[in-house]
Enzyme design. Sequence first.
Site, PDB file in Angstrom:
ATOM      1  N   GLY A 129      68.706  41.144 -26.222  1.00 22.34           N
ATOM      2  CA  GLY A 129      67.412  40.818 -25.612  1.00 22.34           C
ATOM      3  C   GLY A 129      66.252  41.179 -26.536  1.00 22.34           C
ATOM      4  O   GLY A 129      66.358  41.083 -27.758  1.00 22.34           O
ATOM      5  N   SER A 130      65.154  41.639 -25.941  1.00 21.15           N
ATOM      6  CA  SER A 130      63.895  41.789 -26.685  1.00 21.15           C
ATOM      7  C   SER A 130      63.934  42.811 -27.817  1.00 21.15           C
ATOM      8  O   SER A 130      63.084  42.772 -28.705  1.00 21.15           O
ATOM      9  CB  SER A 130      62.766  42.134 -25.723  1.00 21.15           C
ATOM     10  OG  SER A 130      62.522  41.019 -24.883  1.00 21.15           O
ATOM     11  N   THR A 131      64.917  43.724 -27.816  1.00 24.13           N
ATOM     12  CA  THR A 131      64.989  44.675 -28.937  1.00 24.13           C
ATOM     13  C   THR A 131      65.272  43.943 -30.249  1.00 24.13           C
ATOM     14  O   THR A 131      64.970  44.455 -31.326  1.00 24.13           O
ATOM     15  CB  THR A 131      66.068  45.751 -28.690  1.00 24.13           C
ATOM     16  OG1 THR A 131      67.286  45.104 -28.312  1.00 24.13           O
ATOM     17  CG2 THR A 131      65.648  46.714 -27.600  1.00 24.13           C
ATOM     18  N   LYS A 133      63.700  41.384 -31.237  1.00 22.87           N
ATOM     19  CA  LYS A 133      62.432  40.844 -31.752  1.00 22.87           C
ATOM     20  C   LYS A 133      61.884  41.649 -32.935  1.00 22.87           C
ATOM     21  O   LYS A 133      61.175  41.117 -33.788  1.00 22.87           O
ATOM     22  CB  LYS A 133      61.396  40.763 -30.625  1.00 22.87           C
ATOM     23  CG  LYS A 133      61.756  39.710 -29.589  1.00 22.87           C
ATOM     24  CD  LYS A 133      60.849  39.745 -28.373  1.00 22.87           C
ATOM     25  CE  LYS A 133      61.303  38.700 -27.355  1.00 22.87           C
ATOM     26  NZ  LYS A 133      60.644  38.829 -26.060  1.00 22.87           N
TER      27      LYS A 133
END
Length: 305
Positions: A129-131, A133
Amino acid sequence: SKLTGEKGMGLEKAYDDILKGKDGYKYYQKDSKGNELPGSVIVDKEAVDGKDIYTTLDSNLQLRLEEVMDDVFEKSTPDNITAMLMSAKTGEILAASQRPTFDPQTKEGLSGDDAVWQNMLIQTPYEPGSTMKVFTVAAALDSGNLNENETFQSGKIQVYDTTISDWKPEGKGTMTYRQALAWSSNVGMVHLEQKMGTTWQQYLNKFGFGKTTNSGLPYEEVGAINDKNPVDTAMSAFGQAIGVTNFQMMQGFTAIANKGTMLKPQIVKKITDEEGKEKVYGPEEVGNPIKPETADKVLDYMKDT
């Protein structure tokens, strides 16, 4: 270990030969009473004691982590959790845990003799997920594809037959690429991935995704980079359609923390024998995926968040 019936698991399985030592033996001739005949020894091999392994774990931090894990597991009832605390400057694992877990003494928590037990930190790939990014921004900056003042329209983006949305589908209006990380914009990350083209996959490789961290622990998985179609590749820029392990993520983050130098996650501090001889394991560099100035800039961006 995959099965509890197998000999040992985790570090004990990985270092079995070192821990158990070696048996000695002696061949000689005996008289009728079973006594050794002088001068008849053919082979005499001394036994070798097992060695001691010292881990990098900090018992206070480990205890605290276990308490926190119990708390979260009880309140949120997730399917599972992994957590790891690591010294960014050395790669030493100071605490690591997972839920569900079991009591190694009583075996409580393992259902039945044939229960499959996994070390989820290395055996259970997941979508980060967003980690992820952080790595997308690092790759885009490092490859010269991110202008922090350039703007894009947040909210939604069409990639072939798929609409990709931000966490607020109406978006936050126009934002800069620097803000894309702070606001965790999926759309911003897809734009950066499209600017990079195949360079993005090269950086995933440099950061160690899709390959082993060589932890030395049994059954380590390598995860998966799904780049067979452009939608999956776009989604990997915000941490979906990609499988990673906890160890891989931690290893990748060391590059951000150490001016671009990536360190291997370490669980063994030293091995000693009965004579006091030591083999000490220090930090192990495993690559330089990004330039020092890129790492510094990414840390600045992370502070915005």
